[in-house]
Enzyme design. Structure first.
Site, mmCIF file in Angstrom:
data_model
loop_
_atom_site.group_PDB
_atom_site.id
_atom_site.type_symbol
_atom_site.label_atom_id
_atom_site.label_comp_id
_atom_site.label_asym_id
_atom_site.label_seq_id
_atom_site.Cartn_x
_atom_site.Cartn_y
_atom_site.Cartn_z
ATOM 1 N N GLU A 69 0.828 -1.204 0.000
ATOM 2 C CA GLU A 69 0.000 0.000 0.000
ATOM 3 C C GLU A 69 0.866 1.259 0.000
ATOM 4 O O GLU A 69 0.562 2.247 -0.687
ATOM 5 C CB GLU A 69 -0.926 -0.011 1.219
ATOM 6 C CG GLU A 69 -2.073 0.982 1.142
ATOM 7 C CD GLU A 69 -3.073 0.741 2.249
ATOM 8 O OE1 GLU A 69 -4.172 0.231 1.970
ATOM 9 O OE2 GLU A 69 -2.754 1.052 3.422
ATOM 10 N N GLU A 96 2.251 1.671 -3.400
ATOM 11 C CA GLU A 96 1.195 2.133 -4.306
ATOM 12 C C GLU A 96 0.948 3.633 -4.148
ATOM 13 O O GLU A 96 0.769 4.355 -5.136
ATOM 14 C CB GLU A 96 -0.096 1.362 -4.045
ATOM 15 C CG GLU A 96 -1.238 1.748 -4.985
ATOM 16 C CD GLU A 96 -2.541 1.032 -4.661
ATOM 17 O OE1 GLU A 96 -3.539 1.298 -5.358
ATOM 18 O OE2 GLU A 96 -2.568 0.217 -3.695
ATOM 19 N N CYS A 137 -8.470 -2.125 3.618
ATOM 20 C CA CYS A 137 -8.343 -3.304 4.481
ATOM 21 C C CYS A 137 -9.582 -3.580 5.320
ATOM 22 O O CYS A 137 -9.673 -4.631 5.953
ATOM 23 C CB CYS A 137 -7.113 -3.182 5.382
ATOM 24 S SG CYS A 137 -7.072 -1.686 6.353
ATOM 25 N N SER A 182 -7.333 1.703 -2.777
ATOM 26 C CA SER A 182 -6.081 0.971 -2.983
ATOM 27 C C SER A 182 -6.393 -0.430 -3.488
ATOM 28 O O SER A 182 -7.360 -1.063 -3.061
ATOM 29 C CB SER A 182 -5.308 0.879 -1.659
ATOM 30 O OG SER A 182 -4.254 -0.057 -1.762
ATOM 31 N N LYS A 184 -15.390 -10.054 7.428
ATOM 32 C CA LYS A 184 -14.242 -10.827 6.956
ATOM 33 C C LYS A 184 -14.674 -12.198 6.429
ATOM 34 O O LYS A 184 -14.020 -12.774 5.551
ATOM 35 C CB LYS A 184 -13.222 -11.006 8.082
ATOM 36 C CG LYS A 184 -12.393 -9.769 8.392
ATOM 37 C CD LYS A 184 -11.442 -9.434 7.254
ATOM 38 C CE LYS A 184 -10.571 -8.238 7.597
ATOM 39 N NZ LYS A 184 -9.714 -7.825 6.451
ATOM 40 N N GLU A 224 -15.519 -11.476 2.969
ATOM 41 C CA GLU A 224 -14.297 -11.202 2.208
ATOM 42 C C GLU A 224 -13.598 -12.498 1.801
ATOM 43 O O GLU A 224 -13.145 -12.656 0.662
ATOM 44 C CB GLU A 224 -13.349 -10.344 3.035
ATOM 45 C CG GLU A 224 -12.018 -10.042 2.337
ATOM 46 C CD GLU A 224 -11.015 -9.348 3.227
ATOM 47 O OE1 GLU A 224 -9.815 -9.689 3.149
ATOM 48 O OE2 GLU A 224 -11.423 -8.468 4.009
ATOM 49 N N GLU A 251 -12.225 -13.387 -5.856
ATOM 50 C CA GLU A 251 -10.928 -12.754 -6.092
ATOM 51 C C GLU A 251 -9.885 -13.175 -5.068
ATOM 52 O O GLU A 251 -8.682 -13.022 -5.285
ATOM 53 C CB GLU A 251 -11.066 -11.222 -6.044
ATOM 54 C CG GLU A 251 -12.102 -10.639 -6.983
ATOM 55 C CD GLU A 251 -13.447 -10.443 -6.318
ATOM 56 O OE1 GLU A 251 -14.216 -9.585 -6.776
ATOM 57 O OE2 GLU A 251 -13.734 -11.157 -5.321
ATOM 58 N N CYS A 285 -10.902 -1.725 14.087
ATOM 59 C CA CYS A 285 -11.139 -3.162 14.314
ATOM 60 C C CYS A 285 -11.369 -3.493 15.779
ATOM 61 O O CYS A 285 -12.024 -4.498 16.095
ATOM 62 C CB CYS A 285 -9.963 -3.978 13.794
ATOM 63 S SG CYS A 285 -9.643 -3.744 12.031
#
Length: 590
Positions: free
Chosen positions: A280, A283, A300, A320, A359, A362, A367, A516
């Site tokens: 990141e 990037e 994230c 990102s 999560k 996710e 992907e 989190c």
């Protein structure tokens, strides 16, 4: 501050003017029973279980909505109060379905605890509950309407904290229910599967999808090599369930418990966090130096990613492309790890312990895998880990400490602070700043930012202001950054980005309050006060670790040297980056 003097059960109490009776009672150790009340939410006064007698008043008053006044005399345990409370519990139980023994909230259910407290063990009223099928259509959240007590906590969390309104009241009188628009599955609504509703639900009406049996089966399978990764915020939250102080750091005991459960390797998601910073950060530098889309936004937090995909797909180029620490770790665990250990990839079963219900979704995204395999096979919330530890009869606070396994268990303080709002930004800038200047990042001075519409959840400021900003000089240019938490604040920020008034270069967004540490999968009973203690604990872990910058992690350096090449390189991009897409809602017209 003006103080008010009153008596509660003949005990003198001094409380600030504006304090509700239920809060004043806490000052002298009296817990007035309640269900719809939550210390971090606006007053609802729906259940009336918190009713008390006040001298001079003919009717009982709701202690959650009544402010104290000078000379007030309150009685919380008279016969009339107790009769009213028992009667309310009887009425609730008459419209409450499900067997407590088979409910996932057995032992942590507030209704169950109150029935035990008031000896309402055999309800006298006939049950009128209309059994409705539990809705289990997504990987993250299960909704069981038959267990709903219509307290409205989930609605307040969804609307006031997240600004989503995916669930609401429908119908009137005795037919009122809590449901989604058009009663469609949650994932087809505005819902981002963040789980904040499940965190405040007092019963088992909204819970995470339980994958503990899936993990237990894998642990008992001799053909499987089961590895687990643990997110940074889990180690400062699960101690709550074992009688430890809020924010207790239980890293070593947690590792021991997982090894005793039978995991072949216990790794640290913080390794993945350091890896995320490498990608990141690179990037961000690439975008700045090559005219890329700015402001760049972190990616994230899966609840946040789900939100932008559903509500602001036109802004996806700002996101990102770096995967989250969990998904980066999963990719390495299914590629690099079998290469260096010789364990066949088809034997590896990866488990992630996360503070987050989103999560689970996710990990199921196509992907996040390759060659027909998902990188993460199962995601457990903090609550599910607590269940597993208790299942084998362990008490976390009595266990010795153990270290994470190598080579995917080494991490830095930068990774530790990923679990708090602002942590990802700070960790990224520590690396970006040093990479470009060779100097340490100066301490950033954040200041609160006022958006167009103030959040209707001011208690969040007890944790951190919803939006903060800072600036720093780098290479003769002033960079402006922003840190955002909760989706309500994210929506207001996205409107600024959309209309071109968000003058930032880099924006961190976390879906949950406090980041989190306040995730929807954290232990039941999470409050803003506990969130703040968890933030302090993560900051302490950062201070205590010998390394504080992700690029200093020796195992990360070895990973790039021997396998990935360089950040943003071909292999790194293939394994550690992804793409996002617009998600259409079921009730959108096209």
């Amino acid at each position: 501050m003006e103080m008010v003097h009153l008596k509660i059960n003949n005990i003198p109490v001094e409380a600030p003017k504006g304090t509700k009776i239920i809060e004043a009672a806490k000052l002298i150790g009296i817990d007035i029973p309640h269900l719809c009340y939550h210390p971090d939410q606006r007053v609802k006064a729906r259940c009336r279980l918190c009713s008390v007698q006040v001298a001079g008043k003919k009717k009982l008053l709701a202690s959650c909505s009544t402010e104290v006044w000078e000379g007030m005399e309150v009685f919380t345990d008279t016969q009339v109060v107790r009769d009213a409370q028992v009667g309310i519990l009887q009425l609730i139980m008459a419209d409450h379905g499900g067997n407590c023994l088979t409910c996932s909230r057995n032992g942590t259910c507030e209704l169950q605890a109150l029935c035990t407290r008031f000896n309402v063990l055999d309800p006298h009223l006939p049950n009128v509950n209309k059994k409705r099928q539990a809705v289990n259509t997504n990987p993250s959240i299960v909704r069981d309407p038959s267990k709903c007590i219509k307290c409205g906590r989930c609605i307040r969390a969804c609307k006031d904290v997240q600004g989503i309104e995916a669930i609401t009241f429908a119908n009137r009188s005795d037919k009122i229910i809590v449901t989604t628009p058009f009663d469609i599955p949650m994932e087809k609504t505005d819902c981002t599967l963040c789980g904040q509703c499940s965190l405040v639900c007092p019963t088992g009406a909204i819970v995470e999808k339980d994958d503990t049996q899936l993990v237990l089966d894998a642990l008992q399978d001799p053909e499987k090599h089961v590895v687990v990764q643990i997110a940074p915020s889990v180690r400062v939250s699960i101690g709550d369930a074992f009688g430890l102080e809020p924010g207790a750091i239980v890293t070593g005991q947690m590792v021991t418990a997982l090894k005793m459960l039978g995991f072949d390797k216990v790794f640290d998601t913080n390794f993945g966090a350091d890896l995320t910073i490498m990608e990141e950060g690179a990037e961000f530098i690439h975008r700045v130096q090559n005219g890329g889309v700015l402001p760049m936004m972190t990616s994230c937090s899966p609840g946040w990613v789900n939100f932008i995909e559903k509500h602001y797909p036109e802004l996806l180029p700002h996101l990102s492309s770096a995967k989250s620490p969990m998904s980066m770790f999963g990719a390495i665990a299914k590629t690099y790890y079998p290469k260096i250990t010789g364990v066949p990839v088809d034997k590896i079963f990866t488990v992630s312990v996360m503070p987050c219900t989103a999560k689970k979704f996710e990990a199921s995204r196509p992907e996040m895998g390759r060659d027909g395999r998902q990188d993460v096979d199962a995601v457990l919330t903090s609550r599910e880990l607590i269940k597993l530890i208790k299942y084998v009869g362990l008490n976390l606070k009595n266990l010795p400490e153990s270290d994470f396994d190598s080579p995917l268990g080494t991490s830095t303080g930068a990774a530790a602070i990923f679990g708090k709002t602002g942590g990802v930004m700070e960790a990224a800038l520590r690396t970006v700043y040093e990479k470009l200047t060779g100097n340490d990042l100066p301490e950033l001075e954040y200041k609160p930012v006022s958006l167009d519409k103030p959040a209707s959840y001011p208690q969040l400021n007890q944790v951190r202001p919803n939006v903060r900003e800072a600036s720093f000089e780098l290479g003769g240019r002033t960079f402006r950054i922003a840190v955002v938490h909760t989706l309500l604040a994210a929506r207001l920020m996205m409107e600024k980005v959309k209309n071109g008034t968000a003058n930032y270069d880099f924006i961190e967004i976390m879906a949950c309050p406090g980041g989190c540490i306040g995730g929807g999968g954290q232990p039941i009973g999470t409050t803003n006060a506990k969130r703040d203690e968890r933030i302090k604990a993560l900051e302490q872990i950062d201070r205590d670790l010998p390394l504080h910058k992700s690029h200093e992690n020796p195992d990360i350096q070895t990973l790039y040297k021997d396998y990935l090449g360089e950040p943003l390189g071909e292999m790194a991009h293939k394994l550690l980056h992804t793409h996002y897409r617009k998600v259409c809602l079921m009730y959108e017209f096209h």
